[in-house]
Design a protein around this motif. Structure first.
Motif, PDB file in Angstrom:
ATOM      1  N   ALA A   1      -1.418   7.859  -0.246  1.00  0.00           N
ATOM      2  CA  ALA A   1      -1.712   6.272  -0.058  1.00  0.00           C
ATOM      3  C   ALA A   1      -2.529   6.256   0.987  1.00  0.00           C
ATOM      4  O   ALA A   1      -3.594   5.241   1.068  1.00  0.00           O
ATOM      5  CB  ALA A   1      -0.572   5.610  -0.300  1.00  0.00           C
ATOM      6  N   ASN A   2      -2.372   6.808   2.175  1.00  0.00           N
ATOM      7  CA  ASN A   2      -2.960   6.371   3.573  1.00  0.00           C
ATOM      8  C   ASN A   2      -3.821   7.481   4.088  1.00  0.00           C
ATOM      9  O   ASN A   2      -4.691   7.272   4.991  1.00  0.00           O
ATOM     10  CB  ASN A   2      -2.222   5.833   4.534  1.00  0.00           C
ATOM     11  CG  ASN A   2      -0.907   6.650   4.721  1.00  0.00           C
ATOM     12  OD1 ASN A   2      -0.451   7.332   3.734  1.00  0.00           O
ATOM     13  ND2 ASN A   2      -0.667   6.766   5.991  1.00  0.00           N
TER      14      ASN A   2
ATOM     15  N   LEU B   1      -5.813   0.041   2.537  1.00  0.00           N
ATOM     16  CA  LEU B   1      -6.467   0.302   1.331  1.00  0.00           C
ATOM     17  C   LEU B   1      -7.767  -0.454   1.486  1.00  0.00           C
ATOM     18  O   LEU B   1      -8.904   0.015   1.285  1.00  0.00           O
ATOM     19  CB  LEU B   1      -5.626  -0.601   0.206  1.00  0.00           C
ATOM     20  CG  LEU B   1      -6.430  -0.364  -1.105  1.00  0.00           C
ATOM     21  CD1 LEU B   1      -6.773   0.808  -1.670  1.00  0.00           C
ATOM     22  CD2 LEU B   1      -5.763  -1.530  -2.117  1.00  0.00           C
ATOM     23  N   TYR B   2      -7.902  -1.476   2.194  1.00  0.00           N
ATOM     24  CA  TYR B   2      -9.268  -1.957   2.553  1.00  0.00           C
ATOM     25  C   TYR B   2     -10.034  -0.826   3.471  1.00  0.00           C
ATOM     26  O   TYR B   2     -11.246  -0.984   2.871  1.00  0.00           O
ATOM     27  CB  TYR B   2      -9.153  -3.352   3.436  1.00  0.00           C
ATOM     28  CG  TYR B   2     -10.329  -4.020   3.840  1.00  0.00           C
ATOM     29  CD1 TYR B   2     -11.285  -4.556   2.835  1.00  0.00           C
ATOM     30  CD2 TYR B   2     -10.943  -3.651   5.135  1.00  0.00           C
ATOM     31  CE1 TYR B   2     -12.470  -5.090   3.070  1.00  0.00           C
ATOM     32  CE2 TYR B   2     -12.361  -4.446   5.412  1.00  0.00           C
ATOM     33  CZ  TYR B   2     -13.015  -4.902   4.584  1.00  0.00           C
ATOM     34  OH  TYR B   2     -14.058  -5.658   4.845  1.00  0.00           O
ATOM     35  N   GLN B   3      -9.723  -0.309   4.332  1.00  0.00           N
ATOM     36  CA  GLN B   3     -10.545   0.774   4.997  1.00  0.00           C
ATOM     37  C   GLN B   3     -10.941   2.048   4.106  1.00  0.00           C
ATOM     38  O   GLN B   3     -11.943   2.484   4.309  1.00  0.00           O
ATOM     39  CB  GLN B   3      -9.535   1.183   5.990  1.00  0.00           C
ATOM     40  CG  GLN B   3      -9.497   0.208   7.365  1.00  0.00           C
ATOM     41  CD  GLN B   3     -10.750  -0.329   7.884  1.00  0.00           C
ATOM     42  OE1 GLN B   3     -11.554   0.484   8.195  1.00  0.00           O
ATOM     43  NE2 GLN B   3     -10.953  -1.641   8.125  1.00  0.00           N
ATOM     44  N   ARG B   4     -10.002   2.281   3.224  1.00  0.00           N
ATOM     45  CA  ARG B   4     -10.468   3.147   2.367  1.00  0.00           C
ATOM     46  C   ARG B   4     -11.645   2.641   1.288  1.00  0.00           C
ATOM     47  O   ARG B   4     -12.551   3.546   1.146  1.00  0.00           O
ATOM     48  CB  ARG B   4      -9.391   3.467   1.215  1.00  0.00           C
ATOM     49  CG  ARG B   4      -8.216   4.332   1.917  1.00  0.00           C
ATOM     50  CD  ARG B   4      -7.104   4.810   0.867  1.00  0.00           C
ATOM     51  NE  ARG B   4      -7.442   5.484  -0.160  1.00  0.00           N
ATOM     52  CZ  ARG B   4      -6.691   6.346  -0.921  1.00  0.00           C
ATOM     53  NH1 ARG B   4      -5.606   6.261  -0.769  1.00  0.00           N
ATOM     54  NH2 ARG B   4      -7.228   7.169  -1.957  1.00  0.00           N
TER      55      ARG B   4
ATOM     56  N   VAL C   1       0.858  -1.132   0.001  1.00  0.00           N
ATOM     57  CA  VAL C   1      -0.090   0.052   0.012  1.00  0.00           C
ATOM     58  C   VAL C   1       0.948   1.115  -0.022  1.00  0.00           C
ATOM     59  O   VAL C   1       0.569   2.426  -0.673  1.00  0.00           O
ATOM     60  CB  VAL C   1      -0.776   0.088   1.124  1.00  0.00           C
ATOM     61  CG1 VAL C   1      -1.743   1.389   1.186  1.00  0.00           C
ATOM     62  CG2 VAL C   1      -1.772  -1.079   1.053  1.00  0.00           C
ATOM     63  N   GLY C   2       2.156   1.274   0.698  1.00  0.00           N
ATOM     64  CA  GLY C   2       2.828   2.224   0.587  1.00  0.00           C
ATOM     65  C   GLY C   2       2.421   3.625   1.738  1.00  0.00           C
ATOM     66  O   GLY C   2       2.401   4.683   1.140  1.00  0.00           O
TER      67      GLY C   2
ATOM     68  N   VAL D   1     -10.202   2.561  -7.024  1.00  0.00           N
ATOM     69  CA  VAL D   1     -11.216   1.745  -6.101  1.00  0.00           C
ATOM     70  C   VAL D   1     -12.176   2.226  -5.311  1.00  0.00           C
ATOM     71  O   VAL D   1     -13.211   1.882  -5.311  1.00  0.00           O
ATOM     72  CB  VAL D   1     -10.152   1.131  -5.113  1.00  0.00           C
ATOM     73  CG1 VAL D   1     -10.821   0.197  -3.977  1.00  0.00           C
ATOM     74  CG2 VAL D   1      -8.891   0.229  -5.587  1.00  0.00           C
ATOM     75  N   GLU D   2     -11.933   3.729  -5.083  1.00  0.00           N
ATOM     76  CA  GLU D   2     -13.021   4.393  -4.130  1.00  0.00           C
ATOM     77  C   GLU D   2     -14.148   4.996  -5.153  1.00  0.00           C
ATOM     78  O   GLU D   2     -15.324   5.109  -4.674  1.00  0.00           O
ATOM     79  CB  GLU D   2     -12.395   5.432  -3.887  1.00  0.00           C
ATOM     80  CG  GLU D   2     -11.219   5.291  -2.568  1.00  0.00           C
ATOM     81  CD  GLU D   2     -10.403   6.546  -2.081  1.00  0.00           C
ATOM     82  OE1 GLU D   2     -10.320   6.565  -0.754  1.00  0.00           O
ATOM     83  OE2 GLU D   2     -10.143   7.357  -2.863  1.00  0.00           O
TER      84      GLU D   2
END
Length: 868
Positions: free
Chosen positions: A36-37, A173-176, A13-14, A153-154
């Motif tokens: 990224a996060n 990324l899953y939480q996004r 994810v970085g 993705v979003e």
């Protein structure tokens, strides 16, 4: 106080990290400015500060088991490598690198091996996780290009996760995705996985396919798209791909995949009806004997449906390591040259001109599994292993260990003093760790970020690129490796990406090649391409009409592992939530051992009955290659006929916990990636005579016949033990040898022991027929502050805190919240949602990885009705 922007060293994810050093103490938080996060960290990232200590570090060079100076170690490496090259040729030498390396390190290693030693034998542990994805992209696009971003993705209408437990493996990324679905309730999420994982928590549809059958599902989807009459077919080999899919009816797919026709048809309707769709895939697809074809089956449906090259669409391979992508960029795979170039005449001539070498390797080198087989056969006589642990991570790991033990020259660059691989090293180079090294990494969406140093260099540790350059000088290549700073390495790498590149090659970061050191130091995260040419290959507009895009005809293949009477089950392996790779970093952090502290094997209730397994008991899992021992977890989430176990444990953390000792070295013929996800095994219960927990201030010498698991505890040594022979005499003799006072409790098969010295607890041991339910927090407190009253000492001897209830099994590692505490909040405080539990207990409010478990506890725990 100093604060440094850097990047997490875990998954692809970085995530951006803000590291703060105050009075020598490190703390971390998410960087809200990193795209990224956006400030979020998972539990492993949140615990990064706890990995920065020097306990267990390799801090000085070693030669044949003895500490030596750098000049001695480098001279020996150069002389021994040169002697092997002189006698056996460059093909007798190999490098094995890691997605944990920085891009600058990777570039230096690839340049030395392919460019100046003159053999293609540099491969990487990315071969084990991403090479099938690379092959799929290169066959379809003509280049290893991930065409998607996290924003895709979003904003997608349909997100398909296949072979990916992103909730645990790519949690940020899953939480996004969780937030995107919350913001857009019309978004649909489909999870395709034999197991019902934490990722299914937000799924509108879960397809529990039979192991290894993913290609059949997507080839059938290609047929369904073609039947609409709207399939896009302007791609090379499109008609051949559609013709090969023509026989894959819904009925055939359902039979092949072990699904109902209704489920298959519903998924196909979801995909075709969605205005935009993105498919996220990772190890469950790649780690297969036909992983490359599975990747292309996914890419084919996106090309044919037109769900490609626009917002919210595309085939998105999620990388497993922080710099697996960077390693691909510099040629860290044996099948690639640097800067995404290939072993083709024009590329070979171009790279040779740029590097100024006449020694450039002309053919691909040995891929990981073949490389270690060649070591075992004595064909490769020197291997330099950098930042990875192949004696654990490669399939048939016992054979890998035998190969390393017989290899004439093993060089290891490592941060850890002891790993399974380093046991075989003749030369050990101490490398810099996270927080000490300085360079760049590239994440899953092609975003280059900086890892920056914020800690002093410990001992004599050095950067990997520096070590490689010094060995290159020993071999006579000083001019080509005369770098003084990682910025210079990066600039050379960036310049090569744009060298004679007028838009023909997608990977181009030549626009960064002229950065000053100050500009490189301040570099903000940036996605490639970043070209200085006006002819950059546009990754959106450039896809169509240039002849590059290809649909690859795919015939779905069954997995090579087959259940048989002696080995009737299929074993799957993967990551668990709080651990990373072979645990050299995370395995030493106490709070990361709270959730799952030893190898587990997930078993369906049907198989538990069939093989006489009990929840919480031990089981032996075996294949023709090896045996592992794990604790049984009964779950309806596991498909009957299949088992799942964690991939992380090894001989440094467990006596028999190494999954890859069971796995057969079967690989994809195109990518060389092993079929790590499917192994035929058998399982049997193992009931040792006793099980126990041992805590001590110093290591205890124990009998060889014991079975053990090492667990992290703050300032202590903690082992879970079991065996068929008692160790009471040995432990008592150990305590008496030290002159400690002994406190015992015996009842039937239960035996508890405390050993004291001048009021300090020195050792505690609790054992019984079953593993005692111990209050670990009580034990740890007792070592730092000894119980004062007789009642407290008796409570400690029982393993229970008589003054306060146990928190129970830890669910939320971020805040150490256990099942009992959560149940009490539900029962007595009326918490009825994860959000309410978060407000009361904080669980689920940091990384969010525990929310599926919170929901499960809410479903099975009812508030108590108070009657007045």
């Amino acid at each position: 106080m100093t604060q440094t922007k850097t990047t997490c060293p875990y998954c692809g994810v970085g995530c951006g990290v803000l590291a703060t050093v105050r009075d020598g103490e490190v703390s971390v938080q998410g960087d809200e400015t990193h795209p990224a996060n956006l400030g979020r960290l998972c539990v492993k990232g949140s615990a990064l500060a706890e990995t920065t200590g020097l306990s267990g570090r390799l801090l000085h060079p070693q030669l044949d088991g003895q500490q030596v100076s750098w000049p001695q170690a480098l001279s020996a490496a150069g002389q021994r490598l040169q002697a092997i090259i002189d006698e056996h040729g460059p093909q007798a030498v190999a490098f094995y690198a890691s997605g944990q390396l920085l891009t600058e390190d990777y570039y230096a290693a690839n340049k030395l091996m392919k460019g100046f030693i003159g053999a293609g034998n540099i491969d990487t542990n990315s071969r084990l996780c991403m090479s099938s994805a690379v092959t799929g992209y290169k066959r379809a696009f003509g280049a290893d290009v991930v065409p998607c971003s996290y924003e895709d993705v979003e904003c997608s209408d349909l997100v398909v996760l296949v072979g990916s437990n992103a909730a645990w493996a790519h949690p940020v990324l899953y939480q996004r995705l969780v937030q995107a679905k919350r913001d857009n309730p019309q978004m649909k999420v489909v999870v395709i996985d034999p197991r019902r994982t934490a990722t299914c928590d937000i799924a509108d549809r879960h397809l529990a396919i039979a192991p290894g059958t993913d290609a059949g599902l997507f080839v059938g989807l290609l047929r369904a798209i073609a039947q609409t009459g709207n399939a896009e077919t302007e791609f090379t080999d499109a008609r051949a791909a559609l013709a090969m899919a023509a026989d894959w009816s819904v009925a055939k797919v359902a039979d092949f995949c072990g699904l109902t026709e209704a489920d298959v048809q519903a998924f196909y309707q979801d995909f075709m009806a969605a205005p935009s769709a993105i498919t996220l895939y990772t190890m469950g697809i790649n780690q297969s004997s036909s992983g490359s074809d599975k990747c292309n089956a996914i890419i084919n449906v996106h090309l044919a449906s037109g769900k490609f090259g626009r917002a919210g669409c595309g085939p998105f391979s999620l990388t497993g390591q922080p710099n697996a992508m960077g390693g691909r960029e510099v040629g860290g795979l044996a099948t690639m040259l640097a800067a995404h170039m290939n072993f083709e005449p024009a590329d070979l001539a171009r790279v040779a001109r740029f590097w100024g070498t006449e020694r450039l390797a002309q053919t691909p080198g040995l891929m990981a599994v073949d490389l270690f087989s060649a070591i075992g056969r004595g064909e490769v006589k020197a291997v330099w292993i950098m930042g990875t642990n192949p004696a654990v991570s490669l399939p048939d790991s016992h054979a890998v260990s035998r190969a390393l033990a017989a290899c004439p020259l093993v060089i290891v660059s490592e941060v850890a003093a002891e790993t399974e691989t380093s046991r075989y090293a003749h030369i050990r180079f101490p490398a810099l760790g996270w927080g000490e090294k300085n360079g760049t990494v590239t994440n899953s969406e092609r975003r280059i970020s900086r890892q920056r140093a914020f800690l002093p260099v410990p001992g004599e540790a050095r950067a990997d690129w520096w070590i490689i350059a010094q060995v290159a000088k020993q071999l006579g290549f000083a001019t080509a490796f005369n770098w003084q700073h990682p910025h210079e390495v990066f600039s050379e790498h960036a310049a090569l990406s744009g060298f004679e590149n007028e838009g023909q090659r997608a990977f181009d970061i030549s626009g960064l090649s002229a950065l000053s050191r100050e500009q490189w130091d301040a570099l903000e995260p940036v996605r490639w391409p970043v070209s200085r040419s006006e002819n950059t290959w546009d990754l959106q507009r450039g896809w169509r009409g240039d002849g590059r895009l290809r649909m690859v005809p795919v015939t779905p293949q069954e997995m090579q592992a087959r259940p048989e009477p002696l080995y009737p089950l299929i074993l799957n392996s993967g990551r668990i939530r709080d651990q990373w790779h072979t645990m050299t970093r995370t395995g030493n952090v106490p709070r990361l051992m709270q959730h799952i502290a030893q190898p587990i094997v997930e078993v369906s209730p049907q198989d538990a009955t069939r093989f006489s397994l009990q929840n919480g008991a031990l089981a032996r899992i075996s294949s023709p290659r090896g045996v592992m021992v794990a604790r049984v977890v009964l779950t309806d989430s596991q498909r009957p006929g299949s088992l799942f176990t964690s991939m992380h444990w090894n001989d440094c953390f467990a006596r028999q916990g190494k999954i890859n000792s069971l796995v057969k070295a079967v690989v994809d013929p195109h990518s060389g990636q092993p079929e790590s996800k499917q192994t035929a095994v058998r399982v049997a219960p193992w009931q040792p005579h006793w099980q126990g927990e041992l805590y001590s201030r110093a290591p205890v010498t124990l009998p060889q016949h014991l079975h053990w698991w090492r667990k992290a505890a703050p300032g202590l040594h903690h082992l879970t033990l079991c065996g068929d022979r008692t160790i009471q005499a040995e432990l008592l003799a150990w305590c008496q040898h030290h002159g400690w006072q002994i406190q015992e409790a015996r009842l039937g098969e239960t035996w508890h022991l405390l050993a004291w010295e001048q009021g300090q607890l020195m050792l505690g041991f609790w054992s019984g027929r079953a593993l005692p339910e111990l209050d670990a927090a009580l034990v740890v407190r007792a070592f730092s502050a000894a119980p004062q009253t007789l009642t407290e000492r008796h409570g400690l001897l029982s393993g229970r805190d008589l003054a306060r209830p146990s928190v129970g099994k830890i669910v939320c590692s971020c805040f150490s919240v256990g099942e009992n505490t959560i149940a009490e909040a539900i029962e007595k405080q009326g918490c009825s949602t994860p959000g309410e539990l978060g407000r009361v207990l904080k669980c689920g409010t940091n990384c969010g990885s525990c929310i599926p478990e919170l929901k499960a506890l809410l479903a099975c725990t009812q508030p108590k009705v108070m009657i007045s």
